[in-house]
Each structure stands twice: as structure tokens, then as C-alpha cells.
Motif scaffolding. Structure first.
Motif, PDB file in Angstrom:
ATOM      1  N   VAL A 180      16.267   9.807  -5.514  1.00  0.00           N
ATOM      2  CA  VAL A 180      17.123   8.893  -6.917  1.00  0.00           C
ATOM      3  C   VAL A 180      16.027   8.684  -7.529  1.00  0.00           C
ATOM      4  CG1 VAL A 180      18.859   7.620  -6.745  1.00  0.00           C
ATOM      5  CG2 VAL A 180      19.396   8.515  -5.079  1.00  0.00           C
ATOM      6  N   ALA A 181      15.377   7.805  -6.909  1.00  0.00           N
ATOM      7  CA  ALA A 181      14.342   7.522  -7.918  1.00  0.00           C
ATOM      8  C   ALA A 181      13.167   7.470  -6.600  1.00  0.00           C
ATOM      9  CB  ALA A 181      14.840   6.202  -8.258  1.00  0.00           C
ATOM     10  N   ALA A 182      11.758   6.898  -7.631  1.00  0.00           N
ATOM     11  CA  ALA A 182      10.527   6.218  -6.651  1.00  0.00           C
ATOM     12  C   ALA A 182       9.102   5.434  -8.037  1.00  0.00           C
ATOM     13  CB  ALA A 182      10.418   7.509  -6.366  1.00  0.00           C
ATOM     14  N   ILE A 183       8.516   4.821  -6.730  1.00  0.00           N
ATOM     15  CA  ILE A 183       8.169   3.382  -7.452  1.00  0.00           C
ATOM     16  C   ILE A 183       6.339   3.785  -6.995  1.00  0.00           C
ATOM     17  CG2 ILE A 183       9.047   1.686  -5.960  1.00  0.00           C
ATOM     18  CD1 ILE A 183       8.600   0.544  -9.280  1.00  0.00           C
ATOM     19  N   SER A 184       5.364   3.741  -7.831  1.00  0.00           N
ATOM     20  CA  SER A 184       4.312   3.988  -7.242  1.00  0.00           C
ATOM     21  C   SER A 184       4.360   2.756  -6.687  1.00  0.00           C
ATOM     22  CB  SER A 184       3.313   3.800  -7.569  1.00  0.00           C
ATOM     23  OG  SER A 184       2.912   3.347  -8.847  1.00  0.00           O
ATOM     24  N   TRP A 185       2.910   2.433  -5.731  1.00  0.00           N
ATOM     25  CA  TRP A 185       2.210   1.271  -4.806  1.00  0.00           C
ATOM     26  C   TRP A 185       2.598  -0.007  -6.043  1.00  0.00           C
ATOM     27  CZ3 TRP A 185      -2.109  -1.274  -5.280  1.00  0.00           C
ATOM     28  CH2 TRP A 185      -3.030  -1.130  -6.369  1.00  0.00           C
ATOM     29  N   ASN A 186       1.642   0.224  -6.854  1.00  0.00           N
ATOM     30  CA  ASN A 186       1.445  -0.838  -8.481  1.00  0.00           C
ATOM     31  C   ASN A 186       2.454  -0.748  -8.758  1.00  0.00           C
ATOM     32  OD1 ASN A 186       1.334   1.317  -9.398  1.00  0.00           O
ATOM     33  ND2 ASN A 186      -1.160   0.616 -10.248  1.00  0.00           N
ATOM     34  N   THR A 216       1.534   7.875   0.428  1.00  0.00           N
ATOM     35  CA  THR A 216       0.856   8.547   0.077  1.00  0.00           C
ATOM     36  C   THR A 216       1.217   8.978  -1.713  1.00  0.00           C
ATOM     37  OG1 THR A 216       1.788  10.632  -1.095  1.00  0.00           O
ATOM     38  CG2 THR A 216       0.823  10.624   1.461  1.00  0.00           C
ATOM     39  N   ALA A 217       1.176   9.292  -3.022  1.00  0.00           N
ATOM     40  CA  ALA A 217       1.182   8.998  -4.459  1.00  0.00           C
ATOM     41  C   ALA A 217       1.405  10.546  -4.805  1.00  0.00           C
ATOM     42  CB  ALA A 217       0.710   8.241  -4.672  1.00  0.00           C
ATOM     43  N   ILE A 218       1.308  11.722  -3.660  1.00  0.00           N
ATOM     44  CA  ILE A 218       2.178  12.661  -4.428  1.00  0.00           C
ATOM     45  C   ILE A 218       3.632  13.088  -3.892  1.00  0.00           C
ATOM     46  CG2 ILE A 218       1.527  14.920  -4.411  1.00  0.00           C
ATOM     47  CD1 ILE A 218      -1.498  13.891  -3.676  1.00  0.00           C
ATOM     48  N   GLY A 219       4.023  14.106  -4.600  1.00  0.00           N
ATOM     49  CA  GLY A 219       5.115  14.434  -4.115  1.00  0.00           C
ATOM     50  C   GLY A 219       6.369  13.451  -3.981  1.00  0.00           C
ATOM     51  N   LEU A 220       6.503  12.483  -4.659  1.00  0.00           N
ATOM     52  CA  LEU A 220       7.421  11.694  -3.850  1.00  0.00           C
ATOM     53  C   LEU A 220       9.054  11.700  -4.583  1.00  0.00           C
ATOM     54  CD1 LEU A 220       5.650   8.206  -5.460  1.00  0.00           C
ATOM     55  CD2 LEU A 220       5.886   8.597  -3.065  1.00  0.00           C
ATOM     56  N   ARG A 221       9.167  13.164  -5.338  1.00  0.00           N
ATOM     57  CA  ARG A 221      10.224  13.300  -5.195  1.00  0.00           C
ATOM     58  C   ARG A 221      10.944  13.844  -3.861  1.00  0.00           C
ATOM     59  NH1 ARG A 221      12.349  12.967 -11.001  1.00  0.00           N
ATOM     60  NH2 ARG A 221      10.278  12.703 -12.136  1.00  0.00           N
ATOM     61  N   TYR A 222      10.217  14.302  -3.031  1.00  0.00           N
ATOM     62  CA  TYR A 222      10.808  15.224  -1.763  1.00  0.00           C
ATOM     63  C   TYR A 222      10.526  14.576  -0.613  1.00  0.00           C
ATOM     64  CZ  TYR A 222       9.711  18.762  -5.075  1.00  0.00           C
ATOM     65  OH  TYR A 222       9.688  19.413  -5.931  1.00  0.00           O
ATOM     66  N   ALA A 223      11.779  14.305   0.439  1.00  0.00           N
ATOM     67  CA  ALA A 223      11.813  13.473   1.344  1.00  0.00           C
ATOM     68  C   ALA A 223      10.830  13.509   2.255  1.00  0.00           C
ATOM     69  CB  ALA A 223      12.623  13.980   2.467  1.00  0.00           C
ATOM     70  N   THR A 248       0.774  -0.782  -0.292  1.00  0.00           N
ATOM     71  CA  THR A 248      -0.199   0.185   0.167  1.00  0.00           C
ATOM     72  C   THR A 248       0.617   1.444  -0.025  1.00  0.00           C
ATOM     73  OG1 THR A 248      -0.144   0.512   2.387  1.00  0.00           O
ATOM     74  CG2 THR A 248      -1.619  -1.544   1.371  1.00  0.00           C
ATOM     75  N   TYR A 249       1.826   0.976  -0.009  1.00  0.00           N
ATOM     76  CA  TYR A 249       3.168   2.464   0.264  1.00  0.00           C
ATOM     77  C   TYR A 249       3.789   2.331  -0.913  1.00  0.00           C
ATOM     78  CZ  TYR A 249       2.565   1.875   5.147  1.00  0.00           C
ATOM     79  OH  TYR A 249       2.013   2.389   6.862  1.00  0.00           O
ATOM     80  N   ALA A 250       3.545   4.134  -1.783  1.00  0.00           N
ATOM     81  CA  ALA A 250       4.814   4.234  -2.743  1.00  0.00           C
ATOM     82  C   ALA A 250       6.177   4.117  -1.877  1.00  0.00           C
ATOM     83  CB  ALA A 250       4.470   5.740  -3.241  1.00  0.00           C
ATOM     84  N   MET A 251       7.700   3.486  -2.774  1.00  0.00           N
ATOM     85  CA  MET A 251       8.705   3.505  -2.180  1.00  0.00           C
ATOM     86  C   MET A 251       9.567   4.479  -2.718  1.00  0.00           C
ATOM     87  SD  MET A 251       8.532   0.891   0.222  1.00  0.00           S
ATOM     88  CE  MET A 251      10.005   1.028   0.747  1.00  0.00           C
ATOM     89  N   GLY A 252      10.326   4.875  -2.353  1.00  0.00           N
ATOM     90  CA  GLY A 252      11.941   5.772  -2.773  1.00  0.00           C
ATOM     91  C   GLY A 252      12.989   4.950  -2.538  1.00  0.00           C
ATOM     92  N   TRP A 253      13.824   6.284  -2.636  1.00  0.00           N
ATOM     93  CA  TRP A 253      15.806   5.917  -2.574  1.00  0.00           C
ATOM     94  C   TRP A 253      15.858   7.058  -2.384  1.00  0.00           C
ATOM     95  CZ3 TRP A 253      18.262   1.705  -1.471  1.00  0.00           C
ATOM     96  CH2 TRP A 253      17.024  -0.067  -1.395  1.00  0.00           C
TER      97      TRP A 253
END
Length: 124
Positions: free
Chosen positions: A48-54, A101-108, A31-36
Motif C-alpha cells: 500500500v505505502a512505505a516511508i523511509s526512516w526519516n 533496510t531502505a531497499i525494496g520497500l514495495r516488497y513484503a 531507524t526502521y523504514a515502515m510500510g503498510w
């Protein structure tokens, strides 16, 4: 609470490859978006990068686009970062993060949970 544990860092020569993994403690991982993110000495933490929950939405910084690939396996509660053609400027501590969330994934600030980080060192 979601606990994240990164692995796969190390020392590699320029032009080489590494694959980072991030294992999550909860079955709700899907259920979580993930990022590096990464942080070099004396520098601010950067996206660096992010990926949506699906896994459909993929986002990369300009500095890694075309060289790094983010992916996830929700059945294993794990996300990955495949890093190819590594450069000395990729040297940093790499952090895995989870966002509700799925918003603003480029921001910590979008991320609620962080791993402890794994060191990546690229020699020239």
C-alpha cells in the motif's frame, strides 16, 4: 525484536476517511523504514505505502496514490496511514511492517516485523 500494534480500522461508507496508526515497541523505531500492506479475502498481501526512516522517502501503490497519505512521528514511535475517499475495493486487513533496510520497500520480503492487522471495511 520490534512489536507493532495497529489501530484505527473499522467500517466506513464509500467516500469516507479513516486513519490507521501503528505503534512500535522500541525506541529504535526511528531507524526502521515502515510500510503498510493489505490483504483482502482470497487475495495475496499487497503493498500500500512505505516511508523511509526519516520520513523523506514516500512510496505508494498506484491504487491508493492521491487518496492515502503515509506519515510517521519518530518521537512517538508511531506511523500513520490517512485514508481518504475510500472505496469498497479498499476493504482488507491492513498490516503495519518494519524494515531495517531502505531497499525494496514495495516488497513484503524487505520487512522483518509485522503487526497483527486491523480490518478496514468500506461499504458501497
Amino acid at each position: 525484536q520490534v512489536q507493532l500494534v495497529e489501530s484505527g480500522g473499522g467500517l466506513v461508507q464509500a467516500g469516507g476517511s479513516l486513519r490507521l496508526s501503528c505503534a512500535a515497541s522500541r525506541r529504535t523505531f526511528s531507524t526502521y523504514a515502515m510500510g503498510w500492506f493489505r490483504q483482502a479475502p482470497g487475495e495475496e498481501r499487497e503493498f500500500v505505502a512505505a516511508i523511509s526512516w526519516n520520513g523523506v522517502g514516500l512510496y505508494y501503490s498506484d491504487s491508493v496514490k492521491g487518496r492515502f497519505t503515509i506519515s510517521r512521528d519518530n518521537a512517538k514511535n508511531t506511523q500513520y496511514l490517512q485514508m481518504n475517499n475510500l472505496k469498497p475495493e479498499d476493504t482488507a486487513v491492513y498490516y503495519c511492517a518494519a524494515s531495517p533496510t531502505a531497499i525494496g520497500l514495495r516488497y513484503a520480503t524487505a520487512y522483518d516485523y509485522w503487526g497483527q492487522g486491523t480490518q478496514v471495511t468500506v461499504s458501497s
